[in-house]
Motif scaffolding. Structure first.
Motif, PDB file in Angstrom:
ATOM      1  N   GLN A   8       0.818  -1.354  -0.040  1.00  0.00           N
ATOM      2  CA  GLN A   8       0.111  -0.202  -0.002  1.00  0.00           C
ATOM      3  C   GLN A   8       0.921   1.328  -0.235  1.00  0.00           C
ATOM      4  O   GLN A   8       0.483   1.989  -0.775  1.00  0.00           O
ATOM      5  CB  GLN A   8      -0.960   0.222   1.428  1.00  0.00           C
ATOM      6  N   ILE A 113      -2.037  -4.711  -8.049  1.00  0.00           N
ATOM      7  CA  ILE A 113      -2.294  -5.497  -6.642  1.00  0.00           C
ATOM      8  C   ILE A 113      -2.168  -7.011  -6.697  1.00  0.00           C
ATOM      9  O   ILE A 113      -1.479  -7.397  -5.588  1.00  0.00           O
ATOM     10  CB  ILE A 113      -3.430  -4.803  -6.143  1.00  0.00           C
ATOM     11  N   LEU A 290      -8.939   3.805  -2.613  1.00  0.00           N
ATOM     12  CA  LEU A 290      -7.679   3.699  -1.902  1.00  0.00           C
ATOM     13  C   LEU A 290      -7.851   3.017  -0.373  1.00  0.00           C
ATOM     14  O   LEU A 290      -7.153   2.288  -0.092  1.00  0.00           O
ATOM     15  CB  LEU A 290      -6.884   5.029  -2.085  1.00  0.00           C
ATOM     16  N   PHE A 294      -7.530  -1.023   0.740  1.00  0.00           N
ATOM     17  CA  PHE A 294      -6.794  -1.280   1.760  1.00  0.00           C
ATOM     18  C   PHE A 294      -7.594  -2.342   2.806  1.00  0.00           C
ATOM     19  O   PHE A 294      -7.198  -3.161   3.282  1.00  0.00           O
ATOM     20  CB  PHE A 294      -6.440  -0.125   2.469  1.00  0.00           C
ATOM     21  N   THR A 297      -8.216  -5.522   1.278  1.00  0.00           N
ATOM     22  CA  THR A 297      -6.959  -6.606   1.229  1.00  0.00           C
ATOM     23  C   THR A 297      -6.918  -7.163   2.518  1.00  0.00           C
ATOM     24  O   THR A 297      -6.408  -8.298   2.938  1.00  0.00           O
ATOM     25  CB  THR A 297      -5.663  -5.437   0.917  1.00  0.00           C
TER      26      THR A 297
END
Length: 301
Positions: A8, A113, A290, A294, A297
């Motif tokens: 990230q 990613i 964004l 995160f 994830t």
């Protein structure tokens, strides 16, 4: 946790560099378009081919076929979802919203990613996942704006798209065990390794257009909620119910949680379907993706 945070930080840092070089004038609007085309037509195809050539893909055809079926199901779902959710909007906005629901930014933002989290195998899965989306982009997405259903042009655009060709070549090399000459393989690796940096720079350049006082739009926020949270959430639940393997489940959900594709604003401008609104969709959903990516994830990996 440490690897996710590191990834990230890299992504945020590269986006910040892209934002900065555009803001201070190192890159012009024309230069941004050229870089965008360079990524789509050269760097990303090389990155896809590199993954097939260098990844450990032996004995994983069933997994790849599963990914293809899941992605196809997601695309059909997104077409129906967009038509249902935005049917009451004005024509221009409705077309932008429907297209942005079908065509996300999974190529630019998703591939780096996937590769960062799972290496070459993750990139191969992401590349296969994107095949139905790239087909839908021309077969279902483009007619949303144009109203045209020229299937000859659609087929030509699909089969000649560099990313589709890279996937086909990669599958051929994977199945046959053929190897490229070391020099050619080195060129592909060198170009493919640029993908994460160049893709994130482009995202940063897109964000540079953001003017906060002009960006407030309730419909855009509602779209972002659907695109970034509700749709991937429904896919996550479906994957759990179907007992999809963890890595495939994680990548399918992450790739479904991507913001509106940049082509939304490009096509809206071409067909004069509220291009300012389309630009808001791309920029705001990218900004909001964004933190949501995160969170996804951390939940999935």
């Amino acid at each position: 946790m440490k690897e996710v945070l590191s990834l990230q930080v890299v992504i945020f840092g590269l986006i910040a560099v892209g934002f900065l070089v555009k803001r201070i004038g190192i890159i012009s609007d024309a230069g941004q378009k050229n870089i965008n085309d360079l990524v789509i037509y050269v760097i990303l195809p090389c990155n896809i081919l590199k993954a097939f050539l260098n990844g450990n893909t032996e004995g994983k055809l069933n997994a790849y076929f599963t990914v293809l079926l899941i992605s196809l199901g997601i695309q059909v779902f997104c077409v129906l979802y967009g038509k249902l959710m935005y049917r009451k909007e004005t024509e221009g906005r409705r077309k932008c919203l429907e297209y942005a629901t079908i065509c996300s930014n999974a190529g630019f933002l998703g591939n780096p990613i996937a590769e960062g989290l799972y290496g070459a195998e993750g990139l191969v899965i992401a590349s296969i996942y994107l095949i139905p989306q790239r087909i839908m982009m021309w077969s279902t997405g483009l007619p949303v704006f144009s109203g045209s259903h020229d299937w000859k042009k659609t087929v030509k655009k699909v089969v000649t798209h560099p990313c589709i060709l890279a996937c086909v070549l990669g599958i051929v090399f994977m199945l046959t065990g053929l190897k490229l000459p070391s020099g050619v393989n080195g060129i592909i690796n060198a170009l493919g390794n640029c993908n994460t940096a160049m893709s994130m720079l482009v995202i940063g350049m897109i964000l540079e257009r953001l003017e906060l006082k002009e960006m407030w739009d309730k419909t855009v926020l509602i779209y972002s909620l659907h695109r970034l949270i509700i749709i991937p959430g429904l896919i996550f639940l479906a994957c759990l119910l179907l007992h999809i393997p963890p890595m495939i489940r994680s990548l399918c959900v992450l790739l479904a949680a991507m913001p509106a594709g940049a082509t939304t604003s490009i096509l809206a401008e071409k067909y004069q379907m509220e291009p300012e609104f389309a630009t808001k969709l791309v920029i705001i959903s990218t900004v909001l993706s964004l933190p949501t990516l995160f969170v996804w994830t951390m939940v999935l990996v």
